[in-house]
Every structure is written in structure tokens, then in C-alpha cells.
Design a protein around this motif. Structure first.
Motif, PDB file in Angstrom:
ATOM      1  N   HIS A  44      -8.278 -24.632   3.657  1.00 57.01           N
ATOM      2  CA  HIS A  44      -9.402 -23.823   3.163  1.00 57.01           C
ATOM      3  C   HIS A  44      -9.977 -23.001   4.331  1.00 57.01           C
ATOM      4  CE1 HIS A  44      -9.669 -25.798  -0.828  1.00 57.01           C
ATOM      5  NE2 HIS A  44      -9.225 -26.883  -0.169  1.00 57.01           N
ATOM      6  N   PHE A  45     -10.116 -21.733   4.096  1.00 54.21           N
ATOM      7  CA  PHE A  45     -10.585 -20.808   5.153  1.00 54.21           C
ATOM      8  C   PHE A  45     -11.793 -19.987   4.717  1.00 54.21           C
ATOM      9  CE2 PHE A  45      -6.011 -21.446   5.584  1.00 54.21           C
ATOM     10  CZ  PHE A  45      -5.910 -21.931   6.861  1.00 54.21           C
ATOM     11  N   GLY A  46     -12.469 -20.414   3.647  1.00 54.09           N
ATOM     12  CA  GLY A  46     -13.602 -19.629   3.150  1.00 54.09           C
ATOM     13  C   GLY A  46     -14.771 -19.618   4.094  1.00 54.09           C
ATOM     14  N   LEU A  47     -15.196 -20.847   4.519  1.00 51.67           N
ATOM     15  CA  LEU A  47     -16.365 -20.906   5.414  1.00 51.67           C
ATOM     16  C   LEU A  47     -16.113 -20.198   6.751  1.00 51.67           C
ATOM     17  CD1 LEU A  47     -17.662 -24.542   4.776  1.00 51.67           C
ATOM     18  CD2 LEU A  47     -18.592 -22.385   3.932  1.00 51.67           C
ATOM     19  N   PRO A  48     -14.984 -20.459   7.445  1.00 50.97           N
ATOM     20  CA  PRO A  48     -14.750 -19.717   8.700  1.00 50.97           C
ATOM     21  C   PRO A  48     -14.720 -18.198   8.488  1.00 50.97           C
ATOM     22  CG  PRO A  48     -13.277 -21.585   8.557  1.00 50.97           C
ATOM     23  CD  PRO A  48     -13.936 -21.473   7.221  1.00 50.97           C
ATOM     24  N   GLY A  49     -14.141 -17.785   7.363  1.00 52.91           N
ATOM     25  CA  GLY A  49     -14.089 -16.342   7.097  1.00 52.91           C
ATOM     26  C   GLY A  49     -15.473 -15.752   6.938  1.00 52.91           C
ATOM     27  N   MET A  50     -16.377 -16.501   6.249  1.00 55.97           N
ATOM     28  CA  MET A  50     -17.732 -15.960   6.107  1.00 55.97           C
ATOM     29  C   MET A  50     -18.436 -15.856   7.468  1.00 55.97           C
ATOM     30  SD  MET A  50     -19.246 -17.556   2.556  1.00 55.97           S
ATOM     31  CE  MET A  50     -18.911 -19.275   2.929  1.00 55.97           C
ATOM     32  N   ARG A  51     -18.249 -16.892   8.320  1.00 61.07           N
ATOM     33  CA  ARG A  51     -18.895 -16.832   9.641  1.00 61.07           C
ATOM     34  C   ARG A  51     -18.353 -15.657  10.473  1.00 61.07           C
ATOM     35  NH1 ARG A  51     -18.731 -22.682   9.183  1.00 61.07           N
ATOM     36  NH2 ARG A  51     -20.885 -23.507   9.293  1.00 61.07           N
ATOM     37  N   GLU A  52     -17.049 -15.474  10.422  1.00 56.90           N
ATOM     38  CA  GLU A  52     -16.464 -14.376  11.209  1.00 56.90           C
ATOM     39  C   GLU A  52     -16.961 -13.019  10.741  1.00 56.90           C
ATOM     40  OE1 GLU A  52     -12.325 -15.017  10.803  1.00 56.90           O
ATOM     41  OE2 GLU A  52     -12.280 -16.791  12.116  1.00 56.90           O
ATOM     42  N   ARG A  53     -17.041 -12.841   9.403  1.00 57.04           N
ATOM     43  CA  ARG A  53     -17.534 -11.564   8.872  1.00 57.04           C
ATOM     44  C   ARG A  53     -18.985 -11.299   9.325  1.00 57.04           C
ATOM     45  NH1 ARG A  53     -15.218  -8.846   4.543  1.00 57.04           N
ATOM     46  NH2 ARG A  53     -13.180  -9.602   3.909  1.00 57.04           N
ATOM     47  N   ALA A  54     -19.817 -12.322   9.266  1.00 56.22           N
ATOM     48  CA  ALA A  54     -21.218 -12.143   9.659  1.00 56.22           C
ATOM     49  C   ALA A  54     -21.318 -11.785  11.141  1.00 56.22           C
ATOM     50  CB  ALA A  54     -22.006 -13.412   9.341  1.00 56.22           C
ATOM     51  N   ALA A  55     -20.579 -12.523  11.978  1.00 53.38           N
ATOM     52  CA  ALA A  55     -20.657 -12.268  13.416  1.00 53.38           C
ATOM     53  C   ALA A  55     -20.149 -10.876  13.763  1.00 53.38           C
ATOM     54  CB  ALA A  55     -19.860 -13.332  14.164  1.00 53.38           C
ATOM     55  N   ALA A  56     -19.108 -10.409  13.039  1.00 56.87           N
ATOM     56  CA  ALA A  56     -18.555  -9.089  13.334  1.00 56.87           C
ATOM     57  C   ALA A  56     -19.562  -7.981  13.077  1.00 56.87           C
ATOM     58  CB  ALA A  56     -17.297  -8.863  12.504  1.00 56.87           C
ATOM     59  N   ARG A  57     -20.543  -8.198  12.196  1.00 63.22           N
ATOM     60  CA  ARG A  57     -21.542  -7.167  11.891  1.00 63.22           C
ATOM     61  C   ARG A  57     -22.847  -7.377  12.647  1.00 63.22           C
ATOM     62  NH1 ARG A  57     -18.317  -3.319  10.280  1.00 63.22           N
ATOM     63  NH2 ARG A  57     -17.044  -3.913   8.473  1.00 63.22           N
ATOM     64  N   GLY A  58     -22.883  -8.308  13.599  1.00 61.87           N
ATOM     65  CA  GLY A  58     -24.104  -8.557  14.336  1.00 61.87           C
ATOM     66  C   GLY A  58     -25.082  -9.406  13.564  1.00 61.87           C
TER      67      GLY A  58
END
Length: 1015
Positions: free
Chosen positions: A958-972
Motif C-alpha cells: 500500500h502506497f497511499g499514505l506515503p504518496g499523500m505525504r510526498e504530494r503535500a511536501a512537493a507543494r510546500g
């Protein structure tokens, strides 16, 4: 004032006599005479003169009161608003307390002190109906005033009549005088009366019934000249009280002597009025009742209009503190002064001068060879053809070039030496010089240099080929015994034993024709037609000398050493240079020499000879300096010029603003926009005004002092501001005066010159830059907006096509599969497979819908809410939990990248909660805060482990939670998962307002602002 004042007056007079007095051995026609006439602004017919404590000459005449500073005559008006002239001034006197007393013909007097006039009239005890004929300062310090019929004295600020109590008769007090002992003399219409210093009553000295003039001489004698009267039995000029040892019979009677003012100078000479002209008796005691004016000049000297006197009739006489004699006439003003350089008729002009071994004068020129043996000039030998040169050996033997031959003289013996055979015929002898060894060096025209020693001639040939065919124009020897040769072409040759050295223009030598070579210490001074040079062979340096101001010493004809000074005779000027100044110039070639000048203002007349003979200057054994010019020979006593004149006082005379005269006292604030001012100033020097130097400085404009001889300074285009003008004066090369004349003034600024104007201009410039910037940004924004609109329209078209075709078809397919799944029995083997396909199809539709939304590039908060609401509805339909969407705060436009991430994270969080939490209630909140934008997904399910919430671990596959964190961090932004107090699992997406919201018009990074608009 008391006896101390009288002693002060006597000491001043003695000082004047000893330092600057008129020596009796100088004839009147040889004094330096200067005159001023009405064309020069001089008053005419002046009856009184006095010298103020500042040195200015005050003149009283029928035209009023005048002040003379040596250059300019200024009329002085009486005090008062009218500013009228004083009228007819009869008497003037300067007193030791700094006062100037002015006696008027119409009566009354004025006291001028500390730049203020005080009127003395009836209130002070002085009648205004009695003319004042003269003042006198008594031994006791009292000031006396002689009027038409009474004698007054000033006592503690008040005048009182004292003639009667002192024994003087009532009557006309025509003239007053004070003798050397302090006795008061008065010429009245009842004779001449005398009050002894300690006496109570006056005694009569002369019983003539006519009035006249008195003169008290420095030798103690008192002279008297009555107004012309044919019935008088006394001589026209007689002695009333003789000096010790002087006969009372002394006097002078001659046709033309008039009872005008007399003057006794401080050397014992007597000046009298002669119609026309003046008479000077240098030694009055030697005159024995002379009846004619053709007496020897030693007794009687005359000066008339024919000799340059300004007028026929002298009116007043004065001797100033410098010993100058001033004569006012009916047509002007005259000054006689002792010149520093005194003409002597005993020696002719244009002579070559030298000094014999015994210190007597040697003269060579004009066909006369002469020597002054400590006395009168005596001819030695007259020859046809004149004298062309001379020199003196250390042994005392002198050599002469007389009538083309070479002669020697020693004592009473003399002889002729034949010229060398190879140099005949002798065409000329430009130079001749004896060296320290007794050898004679001679320059012969066209034949070069010859040396005569021990009855033998030797031809000297320079090493330099160019000099072999030239004859030196000057020869000299230095203290080391070396011989120097100077040439017409400007070269200088040094013969030192067998060695020779030559200097020329390549070495910086700019002498022109060399004229004089004179030893100075261990160096050599070389003068020429174009300059003066110092040759210092010990330092291997040649220095071209120049005076302060860049003046070159051109036309040098003679150089003389005298104690601590070097005297340079140039074309029209004699310069005096201190040895210390020469030492500084030798050490530093860039130093200008401080030189005192002596020229026509000091009695020097004529040019120094532009051609031979040289030298034309020498110093005799008695210390006198002799200078010969084309006009004659002049003598200077160095001791008479040793005293440095004190700097004269300087004062501001007036100024003009834009060409209009202004008042120095009141007009200190100049009009706005003043462009040009001119300041006038002047120093007081009535002896040598042409020697006065000035320096001025306008603070705020001039960075340094401006030196000049002019009496005015002009400034143009002065900016607004406060200014201080300073000016100082010096006499000759003397020190600058410590007291400066100052003027403070200001120029107010015009509006366009004020700080407010510059501030407004700066603000306007900033505003224009801001407007230009805004216009530029507006143009760029418009281009970007148009391009973005075109892109958005194209994206929307594509999005519509995809929505209307692909998504609609896919949605229809999903519904079909869904219907098939609904009709398939639960125990059918394809039931699970259909549901799995259906779930995958729903996910594909949702992903497609989200991409279509991204393609539309919407930033509208309603699209985000609507899209998440659609996702929530679909998930609610298929799952156990109900999902609700809430919006908090005022919705604002989101940036596209933040909006997309919010869609993805919101969708993923709701799917995870629906599938894995076991919750029966899920809430999605959109919070539009001022500082941050938040998206929260809350569920009341079973939650998750702390490590999963912190991101420390993740479920396998499952990669949903890591993906959400990465997306948020990429946008500041930031993603947070936690449990709240209500035991709910919270997935929180947080983005700062500066990154989340689109900045709209009227909004800055610090908040929103609005520009007020008029309606």
C-alpha cells in the motif's frame, strides 16, 4: 589726558623723526614728489590736514571733509539723515585717544571717534557763531580751540573760555602751536603770545597787529610768518624763539613770501609758503636774514609749479608719521617723501660699477673713470673712447679697459699692457675678471678667451666645439677659485683646474644672454637677460629662481651681497632676497622666493642697461649700495630699508548687488535670484599704496585665499546660502595683517531652489517611475492573460469533448456492468469478478473526471467542493459509511497546483477511510483561513497505529499514505495524521495562505488594501 599723554605725543614725534624723517642733506628737488589734482578726486584749497590713528589722511576744505587712504578720496558727510557735507572745514587735529577734531567756519566742532561723530556746540559750551581756526594739545593734555575772538579749552567733556584767565588778550586767535617744551603759542590780532608750560599768564612775544602762522621746530625754535602787510618792519619769516645757540637775527625776507601755513619737520627743517610755490630751509638756523631766494641750496630750496607742484598757492602743510610732507594747494594735493634709492648727480648714468680694495667706489663709463675715496667722487683718468670694463685683484690692483687699451693701477702707479698679438685688432672687450691667484681673464670679441699671468698671455680654448668661436659675455670666479664663463647663447662653462663642464637649455637653463656671475657661499648666482639661476655644484643642481607669483628675474644687470640679503638689479626693479629664502630654494627647487621690490615708487628711475656695461651694482665699504641705470646712478642705504612696514589696516568700502550700490550695514540679505555681486575694499597706506597686497576669501566658494593687488572682488552665479567674505592686507612682502575685514550676508533661495521643491521633484519622479512601471506590468499582464485565456479555452474544449464522449461512454458502461452485477446471483462464480471490475471501472471514471477537471485548470473553490462532493456521494453509495462535506470560512480562489493536490488527498483519504477504518461516519472539511488553507478528513473508525500515523512504517503493498505525504511536501504544504479528542482519526492537509491562495487585485502579501474611489 595728562602729562603721560604729552610724553606719548613727544615719543611718537621723535620716533617719526628718527625712523622716517626728512634728512636735511637731500635737496627738495631730489625728494620723491607725487601730486593729485581734481582729476584724481582730490579736494582743492584745503585749509587743514590731519592724520588719523588708522593712518588715513583727513583733509578739510571749503568743499567739506575728505578722507584719503593713499588711493581714493572719499567725501565724508555730516551725521544725520540728510547726509549733507560738513561745509567749510577750517581746522583738523588728531589726538592720542583716537579722536579726530573737526573745526567749522560756521562755528562748532565735531569729534570723530570709534566710527561715531559727536557734535560739540552750545550744549557742550562751544558757541556756534564763532569760527574755529585751529586746535592745539597742551602739555597738560587739554585740547585748545582758537576762535574768532576767544580761546577755549576742553575740560572733562565741556568747553570753557580760558583766554582771559591765562592772560591772553581778547581777539582773533588765528593760529595755535605747541613747542618742544609744551609751551602754548597763539597768533592773534594783538600779536604773538606765549604761555610757558608752568606759567599762569601768557607773555607777548611779538607786538605786530596782524595775524600769521607759527611753526614749532624739533630743535626748540619757534618761527613766525605774518600775513602780508607792507607796513611790517619784521622779516617775512622770522624766528621768535631761537634754538640753543641760534641767533635771533635769523630770518628770510623775499618778494613772494606769504603769510600762509608754516611747517617744521622732525629733522629740524622749515617749510614755508612762497607765492607761487614753497620754500624749504633744511637748516633754518644757518639763514642770516637772507633778502633773496637765490641763496645756496643748502640754505634755501624752492619748488614751484614749473617743477610739478599741483598749484600756485599752498594752503596747508602736514608731516605724517612716516615723515612724508603733504602740501595742499589751490588746485590739488602734493606729497614729498624720502626715496629709498637716492639719485646722485656726481656719477653719470649707464656706468659699470665696482669697489676698490679700500672699499671706495669705482665707476667705469661715459668716458670717465672715477673713484670715491671715502668722500667725493674724483676723476682718475679721462680717455677718448671711454671705459669698457674693470676688475680688481685681491691684492688691490685694479684693471681697466680704457680707450681700447688695457690699463692697471695700484696706488699711485699705473701702466698699460699690450693686447695679445693673435687677438689684434681688439674689436671689443665684453668681459674682464681677475681670479684669486692674480691672473686676469679677458673675453675678446671674435677671439675668445685669453689669460694674462706673469707678463704672459695664454689663449684658453673650451672643450666644446660650439663655444670655441664664441666670446663670453660675462666672467666670474667663485670662492673655490674656479672660473665661470657665461655666453650670449645662454651656456655656462665652469673651469675647475683642468676639468670643464657646460650647462645649457638641455639642463633646464633658461637665462638668455648671461650678464652677471657672482659667487654666493659655495655656489654661484648667474643672471641673464631672461632669468636668474643658482648653481650648486656640491649638490650637482641648477635651480632657476623665481619670485612669488611666478615672476622671473629678467634683465639682471647686477648682483650684490649685503649681510643677510642678496640684491638683484633687474631691468626696472631692484629685488632684495633673504639668504634664508635662497637656502630654501637651493634645497627645494619648487620654492618661490619671497623678494622685496624697489622700483620707481622708491625713487629708482630708468632701465638697467640692456647691453654692456655689466655689472651695474656694487657695495662700497661704508655699506651703501650703488645702482646704475640709463637715467643715472642711485644710492641705497640698506639700514634705511631694514624696517618692515607693519601691515596696513583694511576695511570694506562698499558693494554692489546686480550693479546697484548697497549699504554694508543694512543690506545683508540679498534679493532672491541675485546673480552678481562686487565687493570693494581698501587698505590705508598713504606712503606706498602701490605696495599693498590683498588676499580675500568667500567662505563657501573659495577653497583658499585669493591673492591680488586689486581693490575689488566679484562673484557671479552664487547659489543660495550664508556667506562670509574676508579680506586682509600686507605691505610689500611683509606679514599679513592680523585684523581682517569681514562681511556676512546671505542669499535666500527661490522656491525652485528650496528643499521642498527638490522633494516634490523627487516625489514626482518616483510617481512617474511607478506609473511607468504599472503600465509596463499592465501590458505584460494583459499579454499573459490573453495567452492564458486562449490556453484555458482550448483546455476547456478538450475537457468538454472528453466529458461528453469518453467519460459519458465509460459511465454508461459502468452502469451496464453494475446492472449485470446486480442481476447476478451472489453465489455465482462471476459475481466477485464483476464487482472487482466494477470497482476498477468506477476508479477509472473518477480518475478520468479528476483529470478532466485538471484539464479545465479551474481555480474556483466551487469546483473543488463539487468534485469532492461527487466523490463523497459515489463512495457513500457503495460503502457502509456516510460521507458529508463541510466548507468553513470565506471560500477563496486556490492555486491550481494546491487545488489538484487537495482533490487527490481528499479523495484518497475518503477511500482509505471507507475501505479500512470500519467507520460509519466520515466528514470532509474545507477550511479557508486567513493564514492557512486546511483540508480535513475525519472518521470514527478503528484508527491506525501510531507508527503509521507518523509515517514510520507503511502496510505492505500500500502506497497511499506515503504518496499523500510526498504530494503535500512537493507543494510546500504539510500532511498530518492524528487522533483528536473525540477519538476520531484526522487526516489534515495544511497549506500556507501565501502558497494556497491566488493573490487578487487589491491584495498584497501583507493583506488586502483598497484604493478609495470617488463616486
Amino acid at each position: 589726558m595728562g602729562n603721560g599723554t604729552w610724553r606719548w605725543v613727544v615719543s611718537v614725534l621723535v620716533w617719526a623723526g628718527s625712523a622716517h624723517a626728512m634728512p636735511p642733506d637731500i635737496r627738495l628737488d631730489r625728494l620723491q614728489h607725487t601730486r593729485w589734482t581734481i582729476a584724481d578726486g582730490a579736494p582743492t584749497g584745503a585749509r587743514a590736514m590731519a592724520q588719523g590713528t588708522d593712518g588715513a589722511l583727513w583733509i578739510g576744505s571749503g568743499e567739506g571733509l575728505f578722507r584719503f587712504d593713499g588711493v581714493q578720496f572719499d567725501r565724508i558727510n555730516a551725521p544725520g539723515k540728510e547726509g549733507r557735507p560738513f561745509g567749510d572745514v577750517y581746522a583738523l587735529m588728531s589726538t592720542p585717544d583716537g579722536s579726530l577734531w573737526i573745526g567749522l567756519r560756521n562755528g562748532g566742532a565735531y569729534q570723530f571717534k570709534d566710527a561715531q561723530f559727536t557734535h560739540h556746540a552750545e550744549t557742550q559750551g562751544l558757541p556756534t557763531d564763532l569760527p574755529i581756526f585751529g586746535f592745539a594739545l597742551g602739555r597738560d593734555g587739554r585740547l585748545f580751540a582758537g576762535t574768532r575772538d576767544r580761546l577755549f579749552a576742553l575740560d572733562r567733556g565741556r568747553w570753557r573760555e580760558v583766554g582771559t584767565e591765562l592772560g591772553f588778550p581778547s581777539g582773533w586767535f588765528h593760529h595755535l602751536a605747541v613747542d618742544r617744551d609744551g609751551g602754548l603759542w597763539a597768533s592773534t590780532d594783538h600779536g604773538v603770545w606765549h604761555l610757558l608750560p608752568d606759567a599762569k599768564h601768557a607773555v607777548q612775544e611779538n607786538a605786530e597787529s596782524t595775524v600769521g602762522f607759527l611753526a614749532a621746530l624739533s630743535d626748540g625754535s619757534v618761527w613766525y610768518a605774518p600775513i602780508l602787510d607792507e607796513s611790517m618792519k619784521t622779516p617775512d619769516l622770522t624766528v621768535l624763539r631761537p634754538a640753543p645757540g641760534q641767533p635771533r637775527t635769523a630770518g628770510l625776507r623775499a618778494s613772494g613770501l606769504s603769510g600762509r601755513p608754516l611747517l617744521g619737520d622732525h629733522h629740524g627743517g622749515l617749510w614755508a609758503t612762497l607765492s607761487p610755490g614753497i620754500v624749504r630751509l633744511p637748516r633754518p638756523s644757518s639763514v642770516r636774514l637772507v633778502h633773496r631766494l637765490d641763496a645756496p641750496p643748502a640754505q634755501v630750496q624752492r619748488f614751484t609749479r614749473a617743477q610739478g607742484l599741483s598749484g600756485d598757492q599752498p594752503e596747508a602743510m602736514l608731516e605724517d608719521r612716516d615723515g612724508n610732507i603733504w602740501i595742499s594747494t589751490n588746485e590739488g594735493l602734493d606729497r614729498f617723501r624720502v626715496p629709498a634709492l637716492r639719485f646722485t648727480p656726481d656719477v653719470g648714468p649707464n656706468g659699470r660699477l665696482g669697489t676698490a680694495a679700500d672699499g671706495s667706489l669705482l665707476v667705469c663709463g661715459g668716458g670717465l673713470t672715477a673713484a670715491g675715496e671715502n668722500g667725493p667722487i674724483e676723476p682718475l683718468r679721462r680717455v677718448k673712447g671711454g671705459c669698457d670694463g674693470m676688475t680688481v685683484e685681491p691684492s688691490g690692483r685694479s684693471w681697466w679697459v680704457l680707450g681700447g687699451g688695457l690699463w692697471w693701477r695700484q696706488g699711485d702707479r699705473a701702466g698699460e699692457i699690450p693686447w695679445p698679438i693673435e687677438a689684434q685688432p681688439v674689436l671689443g672687450v665684453p668681459a674682464i675678471q681677475a681670479d684669486r691667484e692674480g691672473a686676469l681673464w679677458v673675453s675678446l670679441t671674435r677671439h675668445g678667451i685669453f689669460r694674462y699671468r706673469q707678463d704672459r698671455w695664454t689663449h684658453f680654448v673650451p672643450d666644446l666645439e660650439a663655444l670655441r668661436k664664441m666670446s663670453p659675455s660675462a666672467i666670474g670666479t667663485d670662492r673655490a677659485g674656479r672660473v665661470w664663463f657665461g655666453y650670449r647663447s645662454g651656456e655656462v662653462l665652469l673651469l675647475d683646474g683642468d676639468r670643464q663642464r657646460v650647462w645649457n637649455r638641455a639642463d633646464g637653463l633658461e637665462l638668455g644672454r648671461v650678464t652677471v656671475l657672482t659667487p654666493y657661499e659655495d655656489a654661484m648666482l648667474v643672471g641673464g637677460a631672461e632669468g636668474l639661476a643658482l648653481f650648486d655644484t656640491s649638490r650637482d643642481r641648477v635651480t632657476m629662481l623665481q619670485a612669488e607669483g611666478g615672476e622671473r628675474f629678467g634683465g639682471v644687470a647686477g648682483i650684490v651681497m649685503d649681510g643677510g640679503h642678496v640684491w638683484i638689479q633687474a631691468s626696472r626693479t631692484v629685488f632684495r632676497i633673504g639668504r634664508d629664502a635662497l637656502e630654501r630654494a637651493a634645497a627645494d627647487p619648487g620654492v618661490a622666493l619671497r623678494a622685496d621690490r624697489f622700483d620707481d615708487a622708491d625713487g629708482l628711475r630708468g632701465l638697467s642697461s640692456p647691453d654692456w656695461p655689466w655689472p651695474t651694482a656694487t657695495r662700497t665699504g661704508d655699506g651703501r649700495l650703488w645702482f646704475s641705470t640709463l637715467a643715472g646712478t642711485f644710492i641705497l642705504h640698506p639700514n634705511d630699508t631694514a624696517q618692515t612696514r607693519p601691515p596696513p589696516p583694511v576695511e570694506l568700502r562698499g558693494w554692489t548687488i546686480e550693479g546697484k550700490d548697497a549699504d554694508l550695514q543694512t543690506d545683508r540679505s540679498l534679493p532672491i535670484g541675485t546673480k552678481r555681486i562686487e565687493l570693494r575694499y581698501g587698505a590705508i597706506d598713504i606712503s606706498q599704496p602701490q605696495r599693498v597686497r590683498y588676499r580675500y576669501r568667500l567662505e563657501g566658494v573659495d577653497t583658499d585665499w585669493q591673492a591680488t593687488s586689486a581693490r575689488n572682488a566679484s562673484y557671479t552665479n552664487l547659489p543660495p546660502g550664508a556667506y562670509t567674505f574676508r579680506v586682509a592686507a600686507a605691505s610689500g612682502q611683509g606679514p599679513w595683517g592680523p585684523r581682517e575685514a569681514t562681511l556676512r550676508f546671505s542669499i535666500p533661495p527661490a522656491f525652485h531652489q528650496t528643499a521642498w521643491f527638490y522633494a516634490l521633484c523627487a516625489a514626482g519622479a518616483i510617481f512617474l517611475v511607478w506609473v511607468a512601471h504599472r503600465l509596463h506590468i499592465g501590458r505584460i499582464t494583459t499579454r499573459i492573460r490573453l495567452r492564458a485565456e486562449a490556453q484555458a479555452q482550448e483546455r476547456e474544449r478538450i475537457a468538454r469533448d472528453l466529458h461528453d464522449t469518453l467519460l459519458q461512454s465509460a459511465h454508461g458502461l459502468v452502469l451496464t456492468v453494475h446492472a449485470m452485477a446486480e442481476h447476478t446471483p451472489a453465489d455465482h462464480p462471476d459475481k466477485a469478478r464483476l464487482e472487482h471490475v466494477l470497482e476498477r471501472a468506477d476508479q477509472a471514471v473518477r480518475e478520468g473526471r479528476r483529470k478532466v477537471l485538471e484539464l479545465r485548470a479551474t481555480e474556483d473553490e466551487s469546483d473543488l467542493t463539487a468534485w469532492l462532493g461527487d466523490v463523497a456521494c459515489e463512495l457513500t453509495e457503495r460503502g457502509p459509511a456516510s460521507i458529508t462535506v463541510h466548507v468553513e470560512g470565506r471560500p477563496r480562489l486556490l492555486r491550481a497546483e494546491i487545488c489538484n493536490e487537495a482533490m487527490y488527498i481528499g479523495q484518497e483519504a475518503m477511500i482509505n477511510a471507507q475501505k479500512h477504518s470500519g467507520a460509519d461516519r466520515i466528514v470532509l472539511r474545507l477550511q479557508y483561513g486567513a493564514a492557512v488553507f486546511r483540508l480535513l478528513v475525519l472518521d470514527n473508525g478503528i484508527g491506525m497505529s501510531a507508527k503509521l500515523m507518523e509515517g514510520a512504517e507503511q502496510p505492505p503493498g500500500h502506497f497511499g499514505l506515503p504518496g499523500m505525504r510526498e504530494r503535500a511536501a512537493a507543494r510546500g504544504a504539510r500532511l498530518s495524521i492524528h487522533r483528536n479528542s473525540a477519538a476520531e482519526t484526522v487526516v489534515e492537509f495544511i497549506a500556507p495562505a501565501t502558497l494556497a491562495y491566488v493573490r487578487t487585485s487589491g491584495e498584497t502579501p501583507f493583506g488586502r488594501w483598497r484604493i478609495p474611489r470617488s463616486r
